[in-house]
Design a protein around this motif. Structure first.
Motif, PDB file in Angstrom:
ATOM      1  N   LEU A 145      38.322  49.990  39.186  1.00 17.21           N
ATOM      2  CA  LEU A 145      37.158  49.638  40.000  1.00 17.21           C
ATOM      3  C   LEU A 145      36.975  48.122  40.111  1.00 17.21           C
ATOM      4  O   LEU A 145      36.168  47.647  40.893  1.00 17.21           O
ATOM      5  N   GLY A 146      37.732  47.359  39.321  1.00 22.48           N
ATOM      6  CA  GLY A 146      37.676  45.901  39.471  1.00 22.48           C
ATOM      7  C   GLY A 146      38.764  45.393  40.401  1.00 22.48           C
ATOM      8  O   GLY A 146      39.025  44.189  40.457  1.00 22.48           O
ATOM      9  N   ILE A 148      39.103  44.895  43.549  1.00 23.40           N
ATOM     10  CA  ILE A 148      38.879  43.987  44.677  1.00 23.40           C
ATOM     11  C   ILE A 148      38.820  42.516  44.235  1.00 23.40           C
ATOM     12  O   ILE A 148      39.559  41.690  44.776  1.00 23.40           O
ATOM     13  N   PRO A 149      38.001  42.179  43.227  1.00 27.13           N
ATOM     14  CA  PRO A 149      38.068  40.791  42.739  1.00 27.13           C
ATOM     15  C   PRO A 149      39.448  40.430  42.198  1.00 27.13           C
ATOM     16  O   PRO A 149      39.909  39.303  42.394  1.00 27.13           O
ATOM     17  N   PHE A 235      47.541  52.990  41.530  1.00 28.16           N
ATOM     18  CA  PHE A 235      46.513  52.347  42.347  1.00 28.16           C
ATOM     19  C   PHE A 235      46.715  50.834  42.457  1.00 28.16           C
ATOM     20  O   PHE A 235      46.850  50.290  43.563  1.00 28.16           O
TER      21      PHE A 235
ATOM     22  N   ILE B  33      35.321  43.778  37.095  1.00 26.76           N
ATOM     23  CA  ILE B  33      34.325  44.834  37.335  1.00 26.76           C
ATOM     24  C   ILE B  33      32.965  44.213  37.632  1.00 26.76           C
ATOM     25  O   ILE B  33      32.296  44.574  38.603  1.00 26.76           O
ATOM     26  N   THR B  36      32.767  42.534  40.886  1.00 23.38           N
ATOM     27  CA  THR B  36      32.711  43.468  42.016  1.00 23.38           C
ATOM     28  C   THR B  36      31.287  43.549  42.569  1.00 23.38           C
ATOM     29  O   THR B  36      31.090  43.588  43.793  1.00 23.38           O
ATOM     30  N   VAL B  39      30.759  40.494  44.717  1.00 20.68           N
ATOM     31  CA  VAL B  39      31.497  40.588  45.982  1.00 20.68           C
ATOM     32  C   VAL B  39      30.802  41.562  46.924  1.00 20.68           C
ATOM     33  O   VAL B  39      30.767  41.353  48.146  1.00 20.68           O
ATOM     34  N   GLN B 230      37.545  58.937  40.106  1.00 25.29           N
ATOM     35  CA  GLN B 230      38.461  57.943  40.683  1.00 25.29           C
ATOM     36  C   GLN B 230      39.658  58.552  41.396  1.00 25.29           C
ATOM     37  O   GLN B 230      40.592  57.817  41.725  1.00 25.29           O
ATOM     38  N   LEU B 259      37.351  53.743  49.493  1.00 25.28           N
ATOM     39  CA  LEU B 259      37.436  52.344  49.072  1.00 25.28           C
ATOM     40  C   LEU B 259      38.690  51.684  49.665  1.00 25.28           C
ATOM     41  O   LEU B 259      38.638  50.610  50.259  1.00 25.28           O
ATOM     42  N   TYR B 260      39.818  52.386  49.508  1.00 26.78           N
ATOM     43  CA  TYR B 260      41.096  51.864  49.994  1.00 26.78           C
ATOM     44  C   TYR B 260      41.087  51.744  51.514  1.00 26.78           C
ATOM     45  O   TYR B 260      41.520  50.728  52.080  1.00 26.78           O
ATOM     46  N   LEU B 269      36.536  43.940  52.627  1.00 22.41           N
ATOM     47  CA  LEU B 269      36.588  43.948  51.167  1.00 22.41           C
ATOM     48  C   LEU B 269      35.195  44.001  50.544  1.00 22.41           C
ATOM     49  O   LEU B 269      35.000  44.626  49.501  1.00 22.41           O
ATOM     50  N   ALA B 272      34.079  47.490  50.705  1.00 21.74           N
ATOM     51  CA  ALA B 272      34.840  48.274  49.720  1.00 21.74           C
ATOM     52  C   ALA B 272      34.320  48.009  48.313  1.00 21.74           C
ATOM     53  O   ALA B 272      34.280  48.920  47.474  1.00 21.74           O
ATOM     54  N   ALA B 273      33.902  46.766  48.046  1.00 25.35           N
ATOM     55  CA  ALA B 273      33.357  46.443  46.730  1.00 25.35           C
ATOM     56  C   ALA B 273      32.059  47.212  46.486  1.00 25.35           C
ATOM     57  O   ALA B 273      31.769  47.629  45.355  1.00 25.35           O
ATOM     58  N   ALA B 276      33.129  50.501  45.354  1.00 24.50           N
ATOM     59  CA  ALA B 276      33.597  50.446  43.964  1.00 24.50           C
ATOM     60  C   ALA B 276      32.421  50.377  42.992  1.00 24.50           C
ATOM     61  O   ALA B 276      32.395  51.082  41.981  1.00 24.50           O
ATOM     62  N   MET B 279      30.758  53.643  42.717  1.00 29.84           N
ATOM     63  CA  MET B 279      31.537  54.543  41.866  1.00 29.84           C
ATOM     64  C   MET B 279      31.303  54.232  40.400  1.00 29.84           C
ATOM     65  O   MET B 279      31.206  55.134  39.562  1.00 29.84           O
ATOM     66  N   PHE B 280      31.233  52.946  40.092  1.00 30.61           N
ATOM     67  CA  PHE B 280      31.017  52.543  38.703  1.00 30.61           C
ATOM     68  C   PHE B 280      29.687  53.089  38.186  1.00 30.61           C
ATOM     69  O   PHE B 280      29.606  53.666  37.099  1.00 30.61           O
ATOM     70  N   ILE B 283      29.913  56.755  37.611  1.00 22.92           N
ATOM     71  CA  ILE B 283      30.646  57.076  36.381  1.00 22.92           C
ATOM     72  C   ILE B 283      29.734  56.915  35.171  1.00 22.92           C
ATOM     73  O   ILE B 283      29.666  57.792  34.299  1.00 22.92           O
TER      74      ILE B 283
END
Lengths: 299, 302
Positions: A145-146, A148-149, A235, B33, B36, B39, B230, B259-260, B269, B272-273, B276, B279-280, B283
């Motif tokens: 999940l990290g 992108i950065p 991934f 993370i 993210t 971003v 994921q 996301l992809y 991006l 998409a962040a 992400a 999703m985090f 979770i």
């Protein structure tokens, strides 16, 4: 199961009970009946068949795969299919890249995890428990999940399509620290360490000449597990690398998502890049199974 | 002097031993993370990722009003449930069988772990063929018992079942070994006294094995949940050229695939962040719910 050279194995078969006592089960559960074998053989067939089918499909023509009933034995078309797969992507380069990447990750991870595992197992320092707890906590954090950065970082560094973009972020494993710590807590006698310190050796010297030799079996098992994981990682490599400099998984992604007309060609690529791993896995299977089961026993 | 210091600790050496792990983890695990979230508050173009524009919560506003997001969330949930619940139950059963005294037990263990050694990509490519509509072996087998060919890819339910088959195939043996390890650390005398009390095999399994395995079961549930949220490689490769959409009608697009798709096919991006980071959060919530529910149920049961 027990890991290699574990002195006191908790495994069921080590119990010194009478050899055959007809009226009471010797170990925790009784002997397996025919039905148990039947079910287990069924599970084995389901587990292995898709891999066997990869071999069959990779060695046949597309027309043969699509015939009814489907063929069950390998044919003679493997070389031609592999040639066609090479037209799509350079599989030799992919396999070499995967060897470099997975090998570096395995070596680095084992090194770092042995160092940290030893410190957590045997050294007294102020934040030992806190830091070890943090390490275990990181197991819950999904690194993907990290991405992108991380991707932006790699673009900035100019590392996209370079192997270090895949190696560096994957260089540590919280599971590995846990695994090495559990092993060293039991396998490394305190007296040996203290003898080293009394002789005036530095902690690093002690690590090199006392800890490393004892840790070697666990390091080997961890190395195999990490190598396997790195080889199969999907991934992050497909983000960080392209078809110009692929690992095996990036190459398979390209074969699978491209306009490859023949399934037999895709299967040939899959076969070529998967079978080496499966072969090594069969050779070292006992140790890998032991490592996974040993790592599973946790508090 | 020296001895006293040794006894108190080893000076700075321990910190140097753990430093590499924490430095690499901080740089490539924790920082990305957390970053993210930052971003996700910006507009960032994949083709020019070093320039970003502050947009505040705009990405989240768009995300939560997007049908694609809710579709992906639902798919992730259903694929997650049908790929983990049966899988863990089967794994428990297999582990129980492997725990009997067996001939060739190493053979069975290694054979069952072979799918785990197979990569997501390889497994999905093979199964895509097996699940083929016209020439797939699974449809051929179904035909033998009189079932009409199934178009696995195009239906929502059929495609998600195909995906869950792949996931189950890859992970069931691994989880069975984890359970087996847990079962082998159950003290043998628990079984013996249960047997003396006249407990049947099923009762031993139900009242000795399962309660002793609780921590292990919770561990596998948590790990599988994190994995299920994921899920990425299976839907991506199962879809072939439309993989990044999760099938032509997005019928199996998961959050990971969304996301992809947003980041690497639509070049957004920042957006998409936001996926992400969402999703985090999911979770974290899912893990907390899992552990609390499990604790409460066991406390009530005890």
């Amino acid at each position: 199961m027990t890991g290699p050279d574990r002195p006191h194995s908790p495994s069921g078969d080590g119990t010194p009970a009478p050899r055959r006592s007809p009226w009471r089960p010797r170990s925790r559960q009784g002997r397996a009946g025919p039905l148990t074998y039947l079910v287990l053989i069924g599970v084995t067939v389901v587990s292995v068949f898709p891999l066997y089918w990869t071999l069959v499909a990779a060695t046949r023509t597309n027309a043969e795969i699509n015939s009814v009933p489907p063929p069950m034995l390998p044919g003679g078309n493997l070389m031609k299919n592999i040639d066609l797969a090479y037209d799509q992507i350079d599989l030799t380069k992919a396999i070499l890249n995967s060897l470099i990447v997975s090998g570096s990750i395995a070596v680095g991870t084992v090194m770092f995890c042995t160092l940290a595992g030893f410190a957590f197992a045997k050294l007294r320092f102020r934040f030992n428990n806190l830091l070890f707890g943090l390490t275990l906590g990181t197991m819950m954090i999904p690194p993907s999940l990290g991405a992108i950065p991380l991707y932006m970082m790699m673009v900035e560094l100019g590392w996209i399509d370079h192997l270090q973009a895949v190696v560096l972020p994957t260089l540590v494993s919280a599971f590995g620290v846990f695994f090495m710590r559990q092993y060293l807590v039991e396998a490394l006698p305190n007296e040996l360490l203290e003898a080293g310190w009394v002789d005036g050796a530095s902690t690093f010297r002690v690590f090199r000449s006392i800890v490393l030799p004892i840790a070697r079996p666990a390091m080997a098992v961890l190395g195999m597990l990490v190598f396997l994981q790195a080889w199969n990682d999907f991934f992050w490599p497909i983000l960080a690398l392209t078809a110009n400099n692929p690992t095996v998984q990036v190459a398979l992604n390209n074969l699978g998502q491209g306009y490859v007309p023949d399934r037999s060609v895709i299967m040939a690529g899959t076969f070529l890049t998967t079978i080496p791993v499966i072969a090594v896995f069969i050779l070292l299977g006992r140790q890998i199974v032991g490592g996974i089961m040993q790592g599973a026993i946790k508090g | 002097m020296f001895k006293a210091r040794r006894r108190a600790g080893q000076g700075s050496a321990p910190y140097l031993f753990v430093a590499p792990f924490f430095l690499v983890f901080a740089a490539f695990g924790l920082f990305p993370i957390l970053y993210t979230a930052w971003v996700s508050l910006h507009a960032v173009d994949l083709q020019n990722p070093n320039e970003s524009t502050w947009v505040g919560l705009e990405n989240y506003r768009k995300l939560f009003s997007s049908d694609f997001f809710w579709n992906a969330l639902e798919n992730t949930f259903t694929i997650g449930v049908i790929s983990t619940v049966p899988q863990l139950c089967i794994a428990l059963g297999i582990a129980h069988l492997l725990n009997y005294r067996l001939r060739g037990r190493t053979f069975f263990r290694v054979a069952m772990l072979m799918p785990y050694a197979t990569s997501v990509a390889a497994a999905t490519l093979v199964f895509s063929g097996l699940f083929g509509r016209d020439f797939g072996m699974i449809n051929w087998l179904l035909g033998q018992v009189g079932v009409n060919p199934v178009d696995w890819d195009s239906g929502r339910w059929t495609s998600q079942n195909a995906l869950s088959t792949i996931i189950t195939w890859r992970w069931v043996g691994y989880n069975a070994l984890i359970y087996l390890a847990g079962m082998q650390s159950v003290p043998a005398d628990l079984y013996e006294s249960a047997a003396i009390d006249g407990a049947s095999r099923w009762q031993q399994f139900r009242y000795v094995t399962i309660p002793s395995l609780r921590p292990t079961i919770l561990f596998t549930i948590v790990v599988s949940t994190i994995g299920a949220i994921q899920v990425f490689g299976e839907p991506l490769l199962f879809g072939g050229v439309s993989g990044h959409l999760g099938g032509a009608g997005r019928q199996y697009q998961t959050l990971g695939v969304l996301l992809y798709d947003e980041g690497w096919f639509n070049y957004k991006l920042g957006y998409a962040a936001a996926v992400a980071w969402t999703m985090f959060v999911i979770i974290v919530v899912a893990v907390l719910v899992n552990t609390t529910l499990a604790r409460r149920r066991w406390r009530n049961a005890a």
